[in-house]
Write an enzyme that holds these catalytic residues in place. Sequence first.
Site, PDB file in Angstrom:
ATOM      1  N   ARG A  20       0.935  -1.325  -0.043  1.00  0.00           N
ATOM      2  CA  ARG A  20      -0.041   0.012  -0.134  1.00  0.00           C
ATOM      3  C   ARG A  20       0.923   1.316   0.112  1.00  0.00           C
ATOM      4  O   ARG A  20       0.563   2.227  -0.731  1.00  0.00           O
ATOM      5  CB  ARG A  20      -1.061   0.030   1.382  1.00  0.00           C
ATOM      6  CG  ARG A  20      -2.259  -0.853   0.893  1.00  0.00           C
ATOM      7  CD  ARG A  20      -2.963  -0.922   2.405  1.00  0.00           C
ATOM      8  NE  ARG A  20      -2.119  -1.227   3.527  1.00  0.00           N
ATOM      9  CZ  ARG A  20      -2.492  -1.025   4.599  1.00  0.00           C
ATOM     10  NH1 ARG A  20      -3.646  -0.599   5.049  1.00  0.00           N
ATOM     11  NH2 ARG A  20      -1.678  -1.318   5.707  1.00  0.00           N
ATOM     12  N   ASN A  38      -6.167  -2.431   1.676  1.00  0.00           N
ATOM     13  CA  ASN A  38      -6.332  -3.976   1.721  1.00  0.00           C
ATOM     14  C   ASN A  38      -7.599  -4.322   1.493  1.00  0.00           C
ATOM     15  O   ASN A  38      -8.604  -4.073   2.100  1.00  0.00           O
ATOM     16  CB  ASN A  38      -5.452  -4.563   3.035  1.00  0.00           C
ATOM     17  CG  ASN A  38      -4.115  -4.213   2.955  1.00  0.00           C
ATOM     18  OD1 ASN A  38      -3.449  -4.324   1.971  1.00  0.00           O
ATOM     19  ND2 ASN A  38      -3.565  -4.250   4.363  1.00  0.00           N
TER      20      ASN A  38
END
Length: 93
Positions: A20, A38
Site C-alpha cells: 500500500r 487491503n
Amino acid sequence: MVEASIHAIARGRVQGVGFRDFVERRARSLGLTGHVRNLADGRSVEVVAEGPRDVLEQLIECLHEGPGPAMVHGVEVDWGAATGRYEAFGVAH
C-alpha cells in the site's frame, strides 16, 4: 488530456509487505488521485485511481511489480471515466 479511472485488484503476497505504501508513493509521484486499501481476504489489494490514461498505465505497470518483498500473482484492471471525486491519493482503511 483525457482523464480516466481504474479499479484494480492486485493478488498474491501483497499484504504485510509495504504494498500500500509503495502504491501510495508511486501514485502521488505520478500526480494521480484515488486510494489503495487491503481487502478482507488477506491476499488482495484494491487500487482506485484517476488521472491521464497514459499515467494510469504507468501505475498499472508498478502494480505488477510491487515492492521487493511482494509477490504479485495477477492484477485485474477495469477502466472507466474519471469522476473527479478524489482530491489526492491516500491509503483507505
